[in-house]
Design an enzyme around this catalytic site. Structure first.
Site, PDB file in Angstrom:
ATOM      1  N   ASP A 137      45.532  40.956  41.162  1.00 29.12           N
ATOM      2  CA  ASP A 137      45.639  40.022  42.279  1.00 29.12           C
ATOM      3  C   ASP A 137      46.201  40.687  43.529  1.00 29.12           C
ATOM      4  O   ASP A 137      47.168  41.443  43.462  1.00 29.12           O
ATOM      5  CB  ASP A 137      46.539  38.836  41.897  1.00 29.12           C
ATOM      6  CG  ASP A 137      45.961  38.048  40.730  1.00 29.12           C
ATOM      7  OD1 ASP A 137      44.721  37.978  40.641  1.00 29.12           O
ATOM      8  OD2 ASP A 137      46.729  37.523  39.911  1.00 29.12           O
ATOM      9  N   GLU A 142      38.539  27.868  38.456  1.00 30.96           N
ATOM     10  CA  GLU A 142      39.244  28.961  37.772  1.00 30.96           C
ATOM     11  C   GLU A 142      40.731  28.791  38.076  1.00 30.96           C
ATOM     12  O   GLU A 142      41.175  28.982  39.201  1.00 30.96           O
ATOM     13  CB  GLU A 142      38.728  30.307  38.289  1.00 30.96           C
ATOM     14  CG  GLU A 142      39.285  31.501  37.552  1.00 30.96           C
ATOM     15  CD  GLU A 142      38.729  32.812  38.097  1.00 30.96           C
ATOM     16  OE1 GLU A 142      39.512  33.760  38.227  1.00 30.96           O
ATOM     17  OE2 GLU A 142      37.517  32.878  38.410  1.00 30.96           O
TER      18      GLU A 142
END
Length: 256
Positions: free
Chosen positions: A57, A46
């Site tokens: 994130d 990924e």
């Protein structure tokens, strides 16, 4: 049959998806890192496209994205780096990122260039379901790319079924409603994963957020087809002098 379908037909459990940031730790590290991941047991790569304001994130992956941007990484440069990657990268590769830079690049142009590599799928956490259905999904499908939606413990059963219906490749089960890299008790998410398992979903389920070692990987895989590791891997390579050795040292205990 595409790469993701082939993988999940061949491997029904313990599928390992590892996240890395394009252009980190160095601008030209991208392919070196991808090769090290593939050669040391990652089933899926990924690849994060760095963005200045990533909503899902945590601090470690944010910092890696900031470093990559400082290194000069752009979508243009990423596609140039990946141009010949299929000569040596045969595992499925997914691009993970955010809509803003892609819209600036041109959405259809982005899908066209991704498909030419070929990239296997996309994860875009800030692309809403409605816009996907009405505007962007048809473009993504036209270029043969899988699209992976995220679900959380708070997602209703009805919505999980809807997002599973719209997803291809796999369904990304976020193990908590926080950002990546947070410490958590995986026993607390076991009920949620059991609920997903009992729903007879169309797609395989991969669990992400908080998976960092063999114990958390095995726990996640008990009720899913596999798991996604990001923050812990980024930490393990940020100061690495030898990417192959650092990746091997990180992955071997997990898949051992």
């Amino acid at each position: 049959m595409n790469r993701l379908e082939e993988l999940f037909q061949r491997k029904k459990e313990n599928v390992l998806n590892v996240y890395c940031t394009a252009g980190f730790p160095e601008l030209n590290s991208t392919l070196t890192v991808m090769k090290a991941l593939q050669d040391n047991g990652a089933d899926i790569i990924e690849l994060g496209m760095p963005y200045s304001d990533p909503l899902a994130d945590g601090p470690v992956i944010q910092a890696s994205g900031t470093k990559a941007l400082q290194n000069g990484m752009t979508i243009e440069k990423l596609f140039a780096q990946l141009q010949d990657c299929r000569k040596e990268i045969y595992v499925p590769v997914i691009l993970m990122g955010y809509m803003n830079p892609i819209l600036q690049y041109g959405f259809e142009r982005f899908c066209q260039h991704a498909a030419a590599i070929p990239i296997d799928g996309l994860i875009l956490p800030d692309l809403p379901e409605h816009e996907f259905e009405t505007e962007y999904g048809p473009i993504i499908r036209r270029y043969g790319l899988d699209f992976i939606f995220l679900v959380t413990p708070e997602t209703s059963e009805e919505r999980i079924k809807r997002l599973d219906e719209l997803s291809t490749g796999f369904l990304y089960a976020v193990s908590s409603s926080s950002t990546t890299g947070k410490q958590q008790d995986l026993n607390a998410v076991e009920k949620y994963l059991q609920r997903l398992q009992s729903m007879n979903l169309k797609n395989p389920v991969l669990v992400g957020f908080g998976i960092k070692d063999k114990q958390s990987f095995d726990a996640a895989c008990k009720h899913a087809s596999g798991a996604i590791i990001g923050t812990a891997y980024i930490k393990s390579i940020e100061a690495a002098e030898n990417m192959e050795q650092a990746t091997k040292a990180f992955l071997q205990p997990i898949i051992g």
